[in-house]
Design a protein around this motif. Structure first.
Motif, mmCIF file in Angstrom:
data_model
loop_
_atom_site.group_PDB
_atom_site.id
_atom_site.type_symbol
_atom_site.label_atom_id
_atom_site.label_comp_id
_atom_site.label_asym_id
_atom_site.label_seq_id
_atom_site.Cartn_x
_atom_site.Cartn_y
_atom_site.Cartn_z
ATOM 1 N N CYS A 72 42.294 40.726 34.214
ATOM 2 C CA CYS A 72 43.040 41.549 35.433
ATOM 3 C C CYS A 72 44.243 42.197 34.942
ATOM 4 N N SER A 73 44.514 43.378 35.609
ATOM 5 C CA SER A 73 45.718 43.972 35.198
ATOM 6 C C SER A 73 46.948 43.652 36.224
ATOM 7 N N ASP A 80 46.026 44.736 39.874
ATOM 8 C CA ASP A 80 45.027 44.077 40.479
ATOM 9 C C ASP A 80 45.591 42.946 40.992
ATOM 10 N N LEU A 81 46.454 42.038 40.344
ATOM 11 C CA LEU A 81 47.084 40.852 40.905
ATOM 12 C C LEU A 81 47.997 41.068 41.907
#
Length: 111
Positions: free
Chosen positions: A98-99, A102-103
């Protein structure tokens, strides 16, 4: 003891009313008086005792904190079982993929 008084065993377990074997007052003419609490820890089963300053003693000091988990949620979590090492590794790999955007997407403040 602070605003949220509690009695803890040396193992870290919180002592509640069902663990208490005996209570009493230790009154002193000078200085603070104390409430004496003798208990058997529900986790480690050791006997313990503690003196609590009378001004720190509260009625709810030996009451258990209610759980925020509903009985249905608790049953569902127990059915899932313990987290094994393979699940931990898979979760770690998912986080690495995840980038940061995204988090953080789910944590944007609602206006």
């Amino acid at each position: 003891m602070g605003a949220k008084s509690m009695i803890k065993c040396n193992c870290g377990q919180r002592i509640i009313a069902r663990d208490v074997m005996q209570t009493g007052y230790y009154l002193r003419l000078f200085g603070p008086s104390f409430v004496y609490v003798k208990y058997r820890c529900s986790r480690c089963k050791k006997l313990g005792e503690q003196f609590v300053k009378q001004e720190d003693w509260e009625d709810g000091i030996l009451q258990d904190i209610p759980s925020e988990v509903t009985p249905e949620e608790k049953q569902r979590f127990e059915a899932l079982g313990a987290i094994d090492i393979h699940e931990v590794i898979e979760a770690h790999k998912m986080i690495e993929r995840c980038s940061i955007a995204d988090l953080l997407r789910d944590f944007e403040p609602k206006v």
